[in-house]
Motif scaffolding. Structure first.
Motif, PDB file in Angstrom:
ATOM      1  N   HIS A   1      -7.403   4.296  11.210  1.00 45.90           N
ATOM      2  CA  HIS A   1      -8.551   5.190  12.045  1.00 45.90           C
ATOM      3  C   HIS A   1      -8.567   4.681  13.326  1.00 45.90           C
ATOM      4  O   HIS A   1      -8.554   5.730  14.340  1.00 45.90           O
ATOM      5  N   ILE A   2      -8.649   3.588  13.750  1.00 47.79           N
ATOM      6  CA  ILE A   2      -8.746   3.168  15.002  1.00 47.79           C
ATOM      7  C   ILE A   2      -7.478   3.140  15.808  1.00 47.79           C
ATOM      8  O   ILE A   2      -7.464   3.614  16.753  1.00 47.79           O
ATOM      9  N   ARG A   3      -6.220   3.041  15.064  1.00 46.25           N
ATOM     10  CA  ARG A   3      -4.799   3.059  15.608  1.00 46.25           C
ATOM     11  C   ARG A   3      -4.599   4.473  16.405  1.00 46.25           C
ATOM     12  O   ARG A   3      -3.911   4.726  17.501  1.00 46.25           O
ATOM     13  N   LYS A   4      -5.018   5.392  15.513  1.00 46.23           N
ATOM     14  CA  LYS A   4      -4.743   6.871  16.230  1.00 46.23           C
ATOM     15  C   LYS A   4      -5.531   6.959  17.435  1.00 46.23           C
ATOM     16  O   LYS A   4      -5.470   8.162  18.164  1.00 46.23           O
ATOM     17  N   LEU A   5      -6.970   6.371  17.498  1.00 45.66           N
ATOM     18  CA  LEU A   5      -7.770   6.566  18.511  1.00 45.66           C
ATOM     19  C   LEU A   5      -7.357   5.857  19.757  1.00 45.66           C
ATOM     20  O   LEU A   5      -7.124   6.251  20.875  1.00 45.66           O
ATOM     21  N   VAL A   6      -6.573   4.434  19.723  1.00 47.56           N
ATOM     22  CA  VAL A   6      -6.419   3.715  20.774  1.00 47.56           C
ATOM     23  C   VAL A   6      -4.904   3.511  21.163  1.00 47.56           C
ATOM     24  O   VAL A   6      -4.476   2.762  22.089  1.00 47.56           O
TER      25      VAL A   6
ATOM     26  N   LYS B   1     -22.743  -8.246  12.281  1.00 48.99           N
ATOM     27  CA  LYS B   1     -24.082  -8.766  12.690  1.00 48.99           C
ATOM     28  C   LYS B   1     -25.037  -7.563  12.600  1.00 48.99           C
ATOM     29  O   LYS B   1     -26.338  -7.875  12.545  1.00 48.99           O
ATOM     30  N   SER B   2     -24.510  -6.314  12.451  1.00 48.49           N
ATOM     31  CA  SER B   2     -25.499  -5.323  12.351  1.00 48.49           C
ATOM     32  C   SER B   2     -25.927  -5.112  10.895  1.00 48.49           C
ATOM     33  O   SER B   2     -26.693  -4.096  10.559  1.00 48.49           O
ATOM     34  N   LEU B   3     -25.148  -5.680   9.633  1.00 50.53           N
ATOM     35  CA  LEU B   3     -25.498  -5.432   8.471  1.00 50.53           C
ATOM     36  C   LEU B   3     -26.988  -5.566   7.826  1.00 50.53           C
ATOM     37  O   LEU B   3     -27.639  -4.494   7.547  1.00 50.53           O
ATOM     38  N   PRO B   4     -27.758  -6.892   8.490  1.00 47.85           N
ATOM     39  CA  PRO B   4     -29.163  -7.067   8.214  1.00 47.85           C
ATOM     40  C   PRO B   4     -29.925  -5.838   8.787  1.00 47.85           C
ATOM     41  O   PRO B   4     -31.301  -5.480   8.117  1.00 47.85           O
ATOM     42  N   LYS B   5     -29.416  -4.912   9.655  1.00 47.64           N
ATOM     43  CA  LYS B   5     -30.379  -3.936  10.189  1.00 47.64           C
ATOM     44  C   LYS B   5     -29.950  -2.498   9.769  1.00 47.64           C
ATOM     45  O   LYS B   5     -30.412  -1.497  10.115  1.00 47.64           O
ATOM     46  N   PHE B   6     -28.795  -2.457   8.958  1.00 46.26           N
ATOM     47  CA  PHE B   6     -28.573  -1.263   8.168  1.00 46.26           C
ATOM     48  C   PHE B   6     -29.374  -0.532   7.356  1.00 46.26           C
ATOM     49  O   PHE B   6     -29.750  -1.207   6.454  1.00 46.26           O
ATOM     50  N   LYS B   7     -29.979   0.546   7.829  1.00 45.11           N
ATOM     51  CA  LYS B   7     -31.027   1.086   6.993  1.00 45.11           C
ATOM     52  C   LYS B   7     -30.553   2.006   6.012  1.00 45.11           C
ATOM     53  O   LYS B   7     -31.531   2.748   5.228  1.00 45.11           O
ATOM     54  N   GLN B   8     -29.512   2.343   5.711  1.00 43.82           N
ATOM     55  CA  GLN B   8     -28.947   2.886   4.357  1.00 43.82           C
ATOM     56  C   GLN B   8     -29.183   4.559   4.743  1.00 43.82           C
ATOM     57  O   GLN B   8     -29.407   5.453   3.622  1.00 43.82           O
ATOM     58  N   GLU B   9     -29.305   5.004   5.981  1.00 47.96           N
ATOM     59  CA  GLU B   9     -29.537   6.329   6.177  1.00 47.96           C
ATOM     60  C   GLU B   9     -28.284   7.318   5.917  1.00 47.96           C
ATOM     61  O   GLU B   9     -28.333   8.420   5.662  1.00 47.96           O
ATOM     62  N   SER B  10     -27.235   6.481   6.003  1.00 51.12           N
ATOM     63  CA  SER B  10     -25.853   7.204   5.838  1.00 51.12           C
ATOM     64  C   SER B  10     -25.403   6.238   4.746  1.00 51.12           C
ATOM     65  O   SER B  10     -25.572   5.058   4.485  1.00 51.12           O
ATOM     66  N   SER B  11     -24.022   6.538   3.921  1.00 47.80           N
ATOM     67  CA  SER B  11     -23.328   5.609   3.115  1.00 47.80           C
ATOM     68  C   SER B  11     -22.707   4.535   3.988  1.00 47.80           C
ATOM     69  O   SER B  11     -22.582   4.704   5.159  1.00 47.80           O
ATOM     70  N   LEU B  12     -22.588   3.599   3.380  1.00 52.99           N
ATOM     71  CA  LEU B  12     -21.825   2.501   3.927  1.00 52.99           C
ATOM     72  C   LEU B  12     -20.386   2.879   4.477  1.00 52.99           C
ATOM     73  O   LEU B  12     -20.033   2.431   5.653  1.00 52.99           O
ATOM     74  N   HIS B  13     -19.693   3.682   3.769  1.00 53.21           N
ATOM     75  CA  HIS B  13     -18.539   4.310   4.262  1.00 53.21           C
ATOM     76  C   HIS B  13     -18.531   4.800   5.589  1.00 53.21           C
ATOM     77  O   HIS B  13     -17.922   4.482   6.433  1.00 53.21           O
ATOM     78  N   THR B  14     -19.465   5.860   5.589  1.00 58.32           N
ATOM     79  CA  THR B  14     -19.634   6.675   6.816  1.00 58.32           C
ATOM     80  C   THR B  14     -20.014   5.633   7.996  1.00 58.32           C
ATOM     81  O   THR B  14     -19.482   5.824   9.265  1.00 58.32           O
ATOM     82  N   TRP B  15     -20.842   4.975   7.834  1.00 59.84           N
ATOM     83  CA  TRP B  15     -21.554   3.920   8.622  1.00 59.84           C
ATOM     84  C   TRP B  15     -20.397   2.899   9.155  1.00 59.84           C
ATOM     85  O   TRP B  15     -20.252   2.808  10.368  1.00 59.84           O
ATOM     86  N   MET B  16     -19.331   2.305   8.526  1.00 60.04           N
ATOM     87  CA  MET B  16     -18.225   1.587   8.945  1.00 60.04           C
ATOM     88  C   MET B  16     -17.579   2.452   9.712  1.00 60.04           C
ATOM     89  O   MET B  16     -16.990   2.016  10.899  1.00 60.04           O
ATOM     90  N   TYR B  17     -17.173   3.711   9.224  1.00 61.08           N
ATOM     91  CA  TYR B  17     -16.234   4.468  10.318  1.00 61.08           C
ATOM     92  C   TYR B  17     -16.949   4.661  11.551  1.00 61.08           C
ATOM     93  O   TYR B  17     -16.239   4.968  12.615  1.00 61.08           O
ATOM     94  N   LYS B  18     -18.293   4.991  11.598  1.00 59.31           N
ATOM     95  CA  LYS B  18     -18.793   5.409  13.021  1.00 59.31           C
ATOM     96  C   LYS B  18     -18.957   4.118  13.669  1.00 59.31           C
ATOM     97  O   LYS B  18     -18.712   4.326  14.894  1.00 59.31           O
ATOM     98  N   ILE B  19     -19.108   3.087  13.203  1.00 59.55           N
ATOM     99  CA  ILE B  19     -19.007   1.759  13.978  1.00 59.55           C
ATOM    100  C   ILE B  19     -17.596   1.495  14.543  1.00 59.55           C
ATOM    101  O   ILE B  19     -17.137   1.314  15.865  1.00 59.55           O
ATOM    102  N   ALA B  20     -16.459   1.926  13.739  1.00 61.18           N
ATOM    103  CA  ALA B  20     -15.139   1.763  14.058  1.00 61.18           C
ATOM    104  C   ALA B  20     -14.938   2.644  15.207  1.00 61.18           C
ATOM    105  O   ALA B  20     -14.238   2.344  16.235  1.00 61.18           O
ATOM    106  N   TYR B  21     -15.589   3.890  15.255  1.00 61.69           N
ATOM    107  CA  TYR B  21     -15.295   5.024  16.044  1.00 61.69           C
ATOM    108  C   TYR B  21     -15.759   4.812  17.378  1.00 61.69           C
ATOM    109  O   TYR B  21     -15.413   4.766  18.355  1.00 61.69           O
ATOM    110  N   ASN B  22     -17.061   4.242  17.340  1.00 64.92           N
ATOM    111  CA  ASN B  22     -17.906   3.712  18.351  1.00 64.92           C
ATOM    112  C   ASN B  22     -17.145   2.591  19.388  1.00 64.92           C
ATOM    113  O   ASN B  22     -17.116   2.713  20.609  1.00 64.92           O
ATOM    114  N   GLU B  23     -16.579   1.696  18.474  1.00 70.82           N
ATOM    115  CA  GLU B  23     -16.083   0.458  19.162  1.00 70.82           C
ATOM    116  C   GLU B  23     -14.691   1.145  19.888  1.00 70.82           C
ATOM    117  O   GLU B  23     -14.326   0.410  20.999  1.00 70.82           O
ATOM    118  N   SER B  24     -13.913   2.065  19.320  1.00 76.55           N
ATOM    119  CA  SER B  24     -12.731   2.571  19.628  1.00 76.55           C
ATOM    120  C   SER B  24     -13.252   3.281  21.208  1.00 76.55           C
ATOM    121  O   SER B  24     -12.482   3.351  22.304  1.00 76.55           O
TER     122      SER B  24
END
Lengths: 124, 187
Positions: free
Chosen positions: B34-39, B58-81
């Motif tokens: 996912h990241i490789r195609k972006l960067v 670092k953010s796991l303790p603050k994860f509110k589960q408003e989205s699935s773990l799956h989407t949350w992980m992709y979102k972080i990867a996208y934002n980092e990219s």
């Protein structure tokens, strides 16, 4: 979590197919054994970080001890006229060799990580 | 194991190490691509992947589960990219128009890119897509994400994500003549 993700230890079909697709369509490759090396690097920066920090603390203690030795020698020089200047300079030089540059770098890095890069900085 | 249990393991002192290792096994490869195609290059993707997992940890303790773990992980990867790309842009004073050229230039120079003429042509066409269309196409076709997940990651409506995807497919159809590829993306 869907059923394809239930088996964590075996590389799943999804990952194998994804890699194939990226290689065949887009010509993207990765170094051999990359994912296992990357996994270890991530673990070292996350779950094993505290263990590493203990080592850092000991390293820091060495650095600070060396600084204390230099300070002591300096004070003795200033207040003890019996010691010749050249001898003390030699002692300072020898003591300064005890400090590893890496320790100083590590101290700075720890400060940045712990004091400046706070949770607020990382919050999404 | 259900997701809620897994998340509680990820945040518990006792199980954290084992659970986070499982999380890596599960997501490392898919987030890498996912990241490789972006960067673009492997070296960049490696940096961003490491940062992504550190951020996740670092953010796991603050994860509110408003989205699935799956989407949350992709979102972080996208934002980092995106953060990485912004930083690179500032470093090289690139304009928006230069970004595509830089992406292709870096890609061609990457030792871990060995694309033939057809693969390079496809990369050229993908780079020419409007930014959002390319991202949606990559996420849907290569990362197998659902439109709902894509809309969540990109903060757009699900309908907009669909419009971007079909717009991208149409553009690729007009510019790529490799029949097998066209059959695949239309399937």
């Amino acid at each position: 979590m869907n059923s394809q993700n239930d088996n964590f230890s075996i590389r799943n079909t999804f990952d194998v197919n994804t890699e194939k697709k990226h290689k065949s369509d887009l010509g993207l490759n990765i170094p051999e054994g990359y994912f296992s090396k990357s996994k270890q690097a991530v673990l070292d920066k996350t779950v094993f970080e505290k263990k590493n920090k203990v080592i850092t603390l000991y390293r820091s203690m060495y650095a600070w001890s060396a600084v204390a030795v230099i300070a002591l020698l300096f004070i003795l020089t200033v207040y003890n006229p019996l010691i010749h200047t050249n001898e003390v300079e030699d002692d300072i030089l020898i003591a300064s060799l005890v400090i590893d540059d890496l320790d100083v770098d590590q101290l700075l890095e720890d400060y940045v990580n712990e004091e400046l890069l706070t949770d607020d900085f990382f919050s999404e | 194991m259900n997701e809620a249990n897994f998340i509680s393991q990820l945040t518990s002192k006792k199980d954290k190490e084992r659970a986070f290792t499982k999380l890596l096994d599960l997501y490392q490869e898919r987030l890498y691509w996912h990241i490789r195609k972006l960067v673009g290059t492997h070296e960049n993707a490696d940096d961003v992947l490491q940062n992504t997992f550190v951020r996740v940890f670092k953010s796991l303790p603050k994860f509110k589960q408003e989205s699935s773990l799956h989407t949350w992980m992709y979102k972080i990867a996208y934002n980092e990219s995106m953060r990485f790309i912004e930083k690179e842009k500032r470093k090289t004073f690139s304009s928006l128009e230069d970004v595509g050229d830089k992406f292709l230039g870096d890609l061609k120079g990457d030792v871990f890119f060995d694309g033939d003429e057809a693969q390079l042509k496809l990369q050229n066409v993908l780079v020419q897509l409007p930014d959002k269309q390319k991202k949606v196409f990559d996420m849907k076709y290569y990362d197998n994400l659902k439109f709902r997940e894509i809309s969540d990651i990109l903060n757009i409506k699900e309908g907009t994500a669909k419009t971007h995807y079909y717009g991208a497919v149409k553009y690729i159809e007009q510019n790529i003549t490799t029949v097998s590829y066209l059959e695949k993306i239309k399937a």
